[in-house]
Each structure stands twice: as structure tokens, then as C-alpha cells.
Write an enzyme that holds these catalytic residues in place. Structure first.
Site, PDB file in Angstrom:
ATOM      1  N   TRP A 163       0.845  -1.188   0.000  1.00  0.00           N
ATOM      2  CA  TRP A 163       0.000   0.000   0.000  1.00  0.00           C
ATOM      3  C   TRP A 163       0.891   1.253   0.000  1.00  0.00           C
ATOM      4  O   TRP A 163       1.863   1.332   0.740  1.00  0.00           O
ATOM      5  CB  TRP A 163      -0.917  -0.001   1.241  1.00  0.00           C
ATOM      6  CG  TRP A 163      -1.776   1.234   1.290  1.00  0.00           C
ATOM      7  CD1 TRP A 163      -2.868   1.496   0.533  1.00  0.00           C
ATOM      8  CD2 TRP A 163      -1.582   2.372   2.123  1.00  0.00           C
ATOM      9  NE1 TRP A 163      -3.374   2.737   0.836  1.00  0.00           N
ATOM     10  CE2 TRP A 163      -2.595   3.306   1.816  1.00  0.00           C
ATOM     11  CE3 TRP A 163      -0.628   2.710   3.092  1.00  0.00           C
ATOM     12  CZ2 TRP A 163      -2.705   4.541   2.446  1.00  0.00           C
ATOM     13  CZ3 TRP A 163      -0.725   3.942   3.717  1.00  0.00           C
ATOM     14  CH2 TRP A 163      -1.771   4.842   3.398  1.00  0.00           C
ATOM     15  N   ASP A 219     -14.098   1.145  -6.142  1.00  0.00           N
ATOM     16  CA  ASP A 219     -13.039   0.787  -5.201  1.00  0.00           C
ATOM     17  C   ASP A 219     -13.169  -0.664  -4.768  1.00  0.00           C
ATOM     18  O   ASP A 219     -14.240  -1.284  -4.912  1.00  0.00           O
ATOM     19  CB  ASP A 219     -13.137   1.726  -3.984  1.00  0.00           C
ATOM     20  CG  ASP A 219     -11.787   1.997  -3.348  1.00  0.00           C
ATOM     21  OD1 ASP A 219     -10.851   1.210  -3.573  1.00  0.00           O
ATOM     22  OD2 ASP A 219     -11.673   2.999  -2.607  1.00  0.00           O
ATOM     23  N   MET A 220     -12.120  -1.228  -4.194  1.00  0.00           N
ATOM     24  CA  MET A 220     -12.127  -2.625  -3.720  1.00  0.00           C
ATOM     25  C   MET A 220     -11.011  -2.722  -2.687  1.00  0.00           C
ATOM     26  O   MET A 220      -9.850  -2.738  -3.047  1.00  0.00           O
ATOM     27  CB  MET A 220     -11.846  -3.521  -4.921  1.00  0.00           C
ATOM     28  CG  MET A 220     -12.174  -4.972  -4.752  1.00  0.00           C
ATOM     29  SD  MET A 220     -11.059  -5.815  -3.634  1.00  0.00           S
ATOM     30  CE  MET A 220     -11.518  -7.484  -3.882  1.00  0.00           C
ATOM     31  N   ASN A 221     -11.399  -2.780  -1.406  1.00  0.00           N
ATOM     32  CA  ASN A 221     -10.393  -2.523  -0.380  1.00  0.00           C
ATOM     33  C   ASN A 221     -10.017  -3.688   0.537  1.00  0.00           C
ATOM     34  O   ASN A 221      -9.642  -3.450   1.680  1.00  0.00           O
ATOM     35  CB  ASN A 221     -10.851  -1.345   0.482  1.00  0.00           C
ATOM     36  CG  ASN A 221     -10.667  -0.026  -0.241  1.00  0.00           C
ATOM     37  OD1 ASN A 221      -9.631   0.202  -0.849  1.00  0.00           O
ATOM     38  ND2 ASN A 221     -11.674   0.827  -0.219  1.00  0.00           N
ATOM     39  N   ASP A 225      -2.601   5.406  -3.289  1.00  0.00           N
ATOM     40  CA  ASP A 225      -3.110   6.375  -2.320  1.00  0.00           C
ATOM     41  C   ASP A 225      -2.011   7.339  -1.889  1.00  0.00           C
ATOM     42  O   ASP A 225      -2.274   8.316  -1.189  1.00  0.00           O
ATOM     43  CB  ASP A 225      -3.648   5.649  -1.072  1.00  0.00           C
ATOM     44  CG  ASP A 225      -5.064   5.133  -1.296  1.00  0.00           C
ATOM     45  OD1 ASP A 225      -5.686   5.519  -2.293  1.00  0.00           O
ATOM     46  OD2 ASP A 225      -5.546   4.337  -0.458  1.00  0.00           O
TER      47      ASP A 225
END
Ligand code: GLA
Length: 760
Positions: free
Chosen positions: A208, A487-489, A557
Site C-alpha cells: 500500500w 473501489d475494492m479494499n 493512495d
């Protein structure tokens, strides 16, 4: 019989099957009339009889082959290796029959050529494009013992130097078969480049906020590679594999690049045999995969794409960029500027209401921004990440008058409207979960692993997909919405689908990916003007499969411009700049705490889709002036950035202090050159950078169109024609004698140059 169409030649009499692109040749050989062997892939070679290099029959005659079958299997270069008959390397296909026997021996049956490029039903697919050459070869193989029929598909994209491969498997027998692995492509190749040096492995890893980190390593004996087992592609490893010459640069060395059009578990690996040969493969990860194939049924693998460049990594990148832009990305925004957006996530997180969003939109509009994207937190009772996913109903406490009012106000302002969804998810604290607990992927009776306190919906199920599609459509019809951030978190864990029988549970992960594709396809069909941007905690599902549905993907991000230089370098090695979601955000940066000049943040984001992610209402007049300049630069140069050829001239990783890359128009009449002085070093007059990608014979004018050390210049002045001209020089001069590196005071300073042909 010899058959021939666009760049595909089949000579069954001599046993050769061949595909050509502008600069590459790919050749297969039918070995002993029975097996499909791999013969050659690399730089283009002339059309001639290739039997002179017949490594396949010698020393194995039909007779010795029987006696030493294992040695034959182990030592032959196969095109699509089976399982359990003597080849000790990784097989591409592994099938279990009704007696539990795991043995797959594929024999050559025949082939067809055509100039068409069929789409792959239900999966992302490259396609032929008007005015560009494509040829397809289909090869049939068969396992006579099980009745398994396998068709290998090869499509040559001539101009792009790319070969696309995929596999279809049919149960032509009478009994059920279980597929245990069906890879998309496998290729046996020499382990050394043309200069006899051992190939190395190039991959991109990350996590991430640190996606797309380049890594190069020695290829040792045995098996190594990249993979994902979390149910989606991930930020830890790209599905890409590069087999590269040692010391590969942007302009020299050989590279074989391989990528997979798939968004689930993948395995891309290379295996070095004791003789130094390589077997390179890619496909759905065989772990957590099995598929019941009843008589008459067909299973289709995802498509793999491969390219070869004998002149460095830059050419490989440009080949993939052209392939993805011309033959994969679809929709109304394929060849169009995307609206400059402002996203409220880093501006407000969950704390916003209609008035706040309209304030942001008003100021944004005044600065040249074209679309407001409302991120997470607009639905259910969602004021933190703990609830409401699945309840896609407007929170009217936050958004008085709902989306109709917000959308209407934005429209009056002349702003487009975009919205965030995370459709594949459900919060345990949601009305949806309370009504349908079995819709979540989890094992009955066991506590499921949560991530962000959420669970994954079982989109392998049609009823679940129907629900998601219906609620999303209602939202999208309730206002004029031009854009969706999908989105896919989280990872997929606790694998169990209430809709699948015990023996079919191994199908869940692939069915899940097919479900995601089906949903996105339905959405695009129902809302053909929609601009879709995929996202997964930043770039955790950034893969060529998703590019078939969304022309752009949120890259990371991490919006710190300094970090983005490296992240976007990695991402642009594989994907076109037009696909890289990139925004200007506030400093100190929310992820890293770093401060980078506002103009540099803009210049870095310009080499992506471009937008903002900050509370614009709190910016100074000076900063707002810079936004006007940046949005003007976007309009002036985005066509070039989106469609041109990328040339990376310097990487901060290597120089230690600066980064430089340019985008050149196809006709080489103009270039936008980005220079970033990442770490200041005391200037000396002997520093220069060489500008690649220009036409050596053309004369160019070099001018500065933005400079972070002089950010306060009026936009009108900078976006207009008259700007500071540095020099006029020939392409050959700029390529060799170079351009002097500017002296900058402070770190993270940047200069944007426009280089245009001077017509005499
Ligand atoms: C993910 C995305 C972010 C933002 C948040 C919202 O982390 O990557 O851009 O949309 O979700 O929860």
C-alpha cells in the site's frame, strides 16, 4: 499445406507455424508429427526454411523416443506442456479424470489461420483495430485418453510487436473432468541473450502506498516468479514478468515482457532447467483453483500478452502502451481528454455535507477544474469505515436533497459529477448484511477475517450481482453522474460460497473475477457514457484486465509527488500514462508528511490522468493561480501526453538527483519534457541531459512552459504562445550534446519543457 494470412504462416509439411510482427518473429515446430514444440521467439528473421536448426528430432528418433520417453519429454522445448508423462518442469495444464488419474498428454491435431481477432467471452480481451494489422492462429491439441481438446490462440499485433495468447479447453469425452490448472501461456526459451549472457528477471513489487517498485534479480535454477493468492491482483506484485539482458537500459539490451489480462489470483513464473534453459509461464494461480468440466463444456483462460524488444526497456514499454491504448482500452474516453477532477477524500474524509461539496466545487470551477468526485461516506450511516457498505442509499442527513439536488447544483455551475462506490463489499453493520448474511464470502460457523471491518460479497452469484447492479443503477439514474470510482479494499479470505457444491468450491475465486467483469460490463452497457476509474486501496488491482473496463486506474493512495515520481516510473514502464490516476494533494502530504512545491506536484500529476484531491477552499490565492496554470497546461498538452511515445531519459533511482522523461508525438514534431530536480546538488556547468526520442534530422525549438522556481507567473502568459525559449537545435544535437540541466534552489524543483519542430 501452407496457409497464410496477415503475418501468420503455417507450413504443416515442414512442420513450422510462424507469426511475425514489425520487429519480431515467433515460431513453433511440430515435433515428430505429434507434439507442439517451441522453436523461436525474438528479433525478426527472414522467411526461409528453418529446418537447418532442427534441434527437435536429433538425437531422438521415433524409436529412441519410445525407449527414453522421459528424457525426450524433459529435454524438449514445448509450447504448452502437459502433466505426468516425463517433463519434470512446470506443466501448463493439469487435469484429473473420473478415476482420479492426473495425466495430461497433448498431441498436435491441426490449426487454422484468420485475420480476425475474436473477443474472449466473459473476460477482458484485446481486439483488432481499424487500420492496424492483426492475424490469428488457432492450434488444436488433444489428449486422446481423456477426450480433452485444447485450442491455443495466438494473435499477432503487427505494429505493436505483441503476441496475445490464450487457451480454450473443451471436454470432448463422455465423463466429467476436473481442471487443476490451465495456464494462459508457457514458453521454453534459451536462458542466455544473444551475447551469451544469462538473462535476469525484472518484476515490480510493492505494498500500500508503495506500488510499482522495480526489482531485478538473477534467475537461479528452479522456479521463481510473482503471484497473488488473495483473490485479486495485488499491490505486492504486478502480474508482469520481464526476462532481460544483464545491464538492460532504456535503449539497449534484450527484453521479453509478459503480462496477463486478469484481475484475480495469478502465477507468473520462470523456471531454469539444469541445462540453463528457461520455461516462462503465466496464468490463473493453480492454488485455490479447480474447475469441473462436464462433457461438452468449455473453459477459457484469460489472455496473456507478450512482447520482445532488442533495444531496451523503453521499446517494451511503448509496445505495451500502444497495445493497451489501441487494442484493449474501450469506451467514449478511449481517445479523449478526461475531465479534470477534484476528489473530496483527502479534503474532508467522511466529514462533509452538500454545502461543503458545493463550496469545493465552486472554487474548483473558478480554477479550471471540471468535475467534482464525491468519495466515500455519502451513503447509509457511513461516518467512518465501520458500517454501511452494501447500503447504497443516500445519507440525506449529510446530503440534504440527495444526489438530485447536489447533481443539479453542480450542473448549474457547469461542473460534472462523479461518485465513489465499493460495490463488491458489505459491512457486517449494514441492512444488506442483516438481510443476506449468506451473500458474504465466509465459512459458516467460523468467524471470518475482517479487513477495514468489512466482508466481501459473493459476486460469483448472479442474485448478488443483480442486487448490486440494481442499486448502483438507481443511484446513477438519480442525478447526472458522469464518473464512477469503483473501489475494492480488501483481500478475499475464508473462501466458501453458499451457492456452490462442495466439489465446486475451487471455482469460487475465478467465478468471483468473472462476476466482477460481468458487473462492470453490465454497468458500461447500461451507462455507455460513464467514465469508470478502478481503484483498490490505491493500485492493488492495477492490471491489464481492469483496463478493459476502465481507461484509468487510481495508481496509489500515496499522492506525495516525490514518491509518485518513482511509483509512476514503475507504472508507466508497463501501462500508458493515460491510464495512471494522478492527483495534486495538500502538503505536508497526508501519507508521508513531506512538502513538495505546488508546481512540482502539478507537473508530476500532469503525466497521468490529472486532478486534485485537497480542500481547494483553504488554498492561498497564489496556489489557486497555480491551479489555473496547471489546468491550462493540461488542456494544452494532454492530447500529447495521452497519445505520444514515452521516453524515459533519467531515473532518480539511478542518477541520485534528477528524473527526466518526455512524451513525443508519433510524427516526432513535438515533445513535452519533464525534468525534476529531486535532490538539489550544487550546479556545475558540465551537467547536461541527453534528449532521446526526437527525430535527429529535425530542428526543434526548446522552451520552458512551467518552472516550479518561478511559480507565480501568470497562467495566460505561460499557457500562451510566447514563453521563454531556451534554444533551437537539431534532434541529433539534443540527443548527443544534450540540454543543460537547470540550476534549481531547493529539492523537488521541476521544469516542463515544450520542444517543437521548427519548420524552415
Ligand atoms: C481507498 C481508496 C481511497 C479512498 C478510500 C475511501 O483507500 O484508495 O482513494 O477512496 O478508499 O474509503
Amino acid at each position: 499445406m501452407t496457409e497464410k494470412t496477415n503475418n501468420v504462416i503455417v507450413d504443416e509439411a515442414k512442420g513450422f507455424l510462424r507469426l511475425d510482427t514489425a520487429n519480431t518473429t515467433y515460431v513453433m515446430k511440430i515435433v515428430n508429427g505429434l507434439y507442439l514444440g517451441h522453436f523461436y521467439y525474438g528479433a525478426k528473421i527472414p522467411l526461409q526454411d528453418l529446418a537447418y536448426r532442427d534441434a527437435f528430432t536429433s538425437p531422438m528418433s521415433a524409436e529412441t523416443m519410445k525407449k527414453e520417453f522421459c528424457i525426450f519429454m524433459d529435454g524438449t522445448s514445448f509450447e504448452y506442456p502437459g502433466w505426468g508423462t516425463g517433463d519434470s518442469r512446470e506443466g501448463a495444464i493439469k487435469v484429473r479424470d473420473e478415476n482420479g488419474v492426473v495425466r495430461t498428454a497433448l498431441l498436435y491435431k491441426g490449426c487454422r489461420v484468420s485475420s480476425a481477432k475474436a473477443l474472449v467471452p466473459g473476460l477482458p480481451s484485446t481486439f483488432a483495430a481499424e487500420g492496424r494489422e492483426t492475424g490469428t492462429l488457432e492450434i488444436d491439441l488433444e489428449d486422446p485418453d481423456t477426450g480433452l481438446s485444447v485450442t491455443l490462440f495466438y494473435s499477432a499485433f503487427y505494429e505493436e510487436d505483441v503476441i496475445a495468447r490464450r487457451v480454450e479447453v473443451r471436454n470432448s469425452g463422455q465423463k466429467d473432468l476436473t481442471l487443476l490448472r490451465v495456464l494462459s501461456a508457457s514458453m521454453d526459451m534459451p536462458g542466455r541473450d544473444r551475447q551469451g549472457r544469462e538473462f535476469r528477471l525484472l518484476t515490480y513489487y510493492g505494498t500500500w502506498a508503495r506500488e510499482f517498485t522495480r526489482e531485478e534479480r538473477e534467475i537461479g535454477h528452479g522456479r521463481t516468479g510473482v503471484s497473488s493468492i488473495i483473490g485479486k491482483t495485488n499491490n505486492r506484485m504486478q502480474p508482469f514478468l520481464g526476462i532481460v539482458s544483464p545491464g538492460i537500459t532504456q535503449e539497449s539490451g534484450e527484453v521479453y515482457g509478459l503480462n496477463l489480462l486478469y484481475s484475480g489470483n495469478f502465477a507468473s513464473f520462470v523456471e531454469k532447467d539444469p541445462g540453463g534453459g528457461l520455461r516462462v509461464s503465466t496464468g490463473i494461480h493453480p492454488e485455490e483453483f479447480s474447475w469441473n468440466l462436464a462433457p461438452g463444456e468449455v473453459f477459457r483462460s484469460p489472455e496473456a500478452v507478450m512482447t520482445y524488444s532488442s533495444c531496451g526497456l523503453g521499446k517494451m514499454s511503448r509496445n505495451f502502451h500502444d497495445l493497451f491504448r489501441n487494442h484493449l482500452i474501450r469506451g467514449p474516453y478511449k481517445d479523449k481528454k478526461r475531465p479534470i477532477l477534484i476528489n473530496n477524500w483527502e479534503a474532508t474524509y467522511f466529514d462533509f455535507d452538500t454545502e461543503k461539496l458545493l463550496d469545493i466545487a465552486r472554487t474548483a470551477k473558478d480554477c479550471g477544474i471540471e468535475m467534482l468526485v464525491m468519495d466515500d461516506g455519502w451513503f447509509g450511516r457511513r461516518n467512518d469505515p465501520d458500517s454501511s457498505l452494501g447500503d447504497w442509499f443516500v445519507n440525506e442527513e449529510k446530503l440534504k436533497g440527495g444526489l438530485t439536488r447536489l447533481g443539479g447544483e453542480l450542473e448549474k455551475m457547469g461542473m460534472k459529477f462523479g461518485i465513489w462506490f465499493e460495490p463488491e463489499m458489505v459491512s457486517p453493520d449494514s441492512d444488506l448484511y442483516r438481510a443476506h448474511p449468506d451473500w458474504a464470502i465466509s465459512v459458516p460457523g467460523r468467524e471470518p477475517s475482517r479487513s477495514r471491518n468489512q466482508l466481501v460479497l459473493d459476486v460469483s452469484r448472479e442474485d448478488v450481482r443483480d442486487y448490486i447492479f440494481t442499486v448502483m443503477s438507481q443511484v446513477l439514474r438519480s442525478a447526472k453522474i458522469s464518473y464512477v470510482k469503483w473501489d475494492m479494499n480488501r483481500h478475499l479470505t475464508d473462501l466458501y460460497s453458499a451457492a456452490l457444491s462442495a466439489e465446486r468450491q475451487g471455482e469460487l475465486l475465478h467465478r468471483y473475477v468473472l462476476g466482477v467483469y460481468d458487473l462492470q460490463e453490465r454497468l458500461l452497457e447500461a451507462f455507455p457514457d460513464l467514465l469508470l476509474e478502478n481503484c483498490s486501496s490505491g493500485g492493488a488491482r492495477f492490471d491489464p484486465g481492469m483496463l478493459y473496463y476502465s481507461p484509468q486506474i487510481w495508481t496509489s493512495d500515496d499522492t506525495d509527488a516525490y514518491e509518485r515520481i518513482r511509483i509512476q516510473e514503475g507504472a508507466s514502464a508497463l501501462y500508458p500514462l493515460s491510464a495512471l490516476g494522478a492527483h495534486v494533494s495538500i502538503c505536508p502530504n497526508h501519507v508521508t508528511g513531506r512538502t513538495v512545491p505546488f508546481m512540482t506536484r502539478g507537473i508530476v500529476a500532469l503525466s497521468g490522468t490529472f486532478g486534485y484531491e485537497l480542500d481547494i477552499t483553504t488554498l492561498s490565492d497564489e496556489e489557486k493561480k497555480m491551479i489555473r496554470l496547471q489546468t491550462a497546461l493540461f488542456h494544452r498538452f494532454n492530447d500529447l501526453i495521452r497519445t505520444g511515445d514515452l521516453y524515459r531519459m533519467a531515473s532518480f533511482r539511478e542518477t541520485g538527483y534528477y528524473d527526466a522523461y518526455g512524451v513525443v508525438s508519433k510524427d516526432k514534431s513535438e515533445m513535452l519534457l519533464t525534468f525534476i530536480h529531486v535532490m538539489n546538488q550544487t550546479c556545475t556547468p558540465t551537467r547536461w541531459m541527453c534528449i532521446s526520442g526526437l527525430d535527429p534530422e529535425k530542428k526543434y525549438r526548446v522552451e520552458v512552459v512551467a518552472d516550479s522556481t518561478k511559480p507565480s507567473v501568470e497562467p495566460e502568459q505561460k499557457s500562451g504562445e510566447e514563453v521563454s525559449v531556451i534554444c533551437e537545435a537539431y534532434g541529433a544535437t539534443l540527443a548527443n550534446a544534450g540540454l543543460t540541466i537547470p540550476c534549481c534552489y531547493g529539492d523537488f524543483q521541476s521544469v516542463l519543457y515544450y520542444i517543437s519542430e521548427v519548420k524552415s
